[in-house]
Design a protein around this motif. Structure first.
Motif: not given
Length: 139
Positions: A29-30, A18, A24-25, A22, A125
């Motif tokens: 999400y990971v 994370h 920002e997510k 990502y 993405d």
């Protein structure tokens, strides 16, 4: 400096993924649907987790995913050490093929280890990916 590669708990793997991949997510999400079935290796320096890679075996093939190193630890060779361990693991276990979905801009890194670009590309993405692989004859 004490360096160690060992299997790592998913929670720690998710945290590092994370932070690096990502931020920002949200953390969900990971997470991969098949994370529970993978082998998750961590590279530690003085007991601090600095790099992770997740391995998924299917018959005589192994895919590595979510290969990430902390930003301030990149460029120090830790990812190289971790990927070499994956290649050694494949050799020890008679794996015929190692592969991953590489970001287009990272393929040069994998080519240094003998990985070859395939013609399989896709976008996710807003990032472009290509599958790179290393076959046992060159392991």
């Amino acid at each position: 400096m004490k360096m160690q590669i060992k299997e790592t708990e998913l929670e720690k793997v998710w945290e590092l993924r994370h932070e690096v991949m990502y931020p920002e997510k949200d953390t969900e999400y990971v997470k991969l649907a098949d994370d529970e079935n993978g082998i998750h290796l961590g590279f530690y320096i003085n007991n601090k987790l600095v790099s992770v890679i997740s391995l998924f075996t299917e018959e005589d093939s192994i895919q590595f995913r979510k290969f990430a190193t902390l930003k301030d630890e990149q460029g120090k060779g830790y990812g190289t050490i971790l990927l070499n361990e994956v290649i050694d693991y494949a050799e020890r276990n008679d794996i015929k093929k190692i592969w991953c979905n590489s970001r287009i801009e990272k393929t040069g890194f994998y080519e240094k280890f003998g990985f070859i670009k395939t013609d399989k590309k896709y976008e996710k993405d807003g990032r472009e990916f290509i599958i790179v692989e290393k076959i046992s004859s060159v392991l």
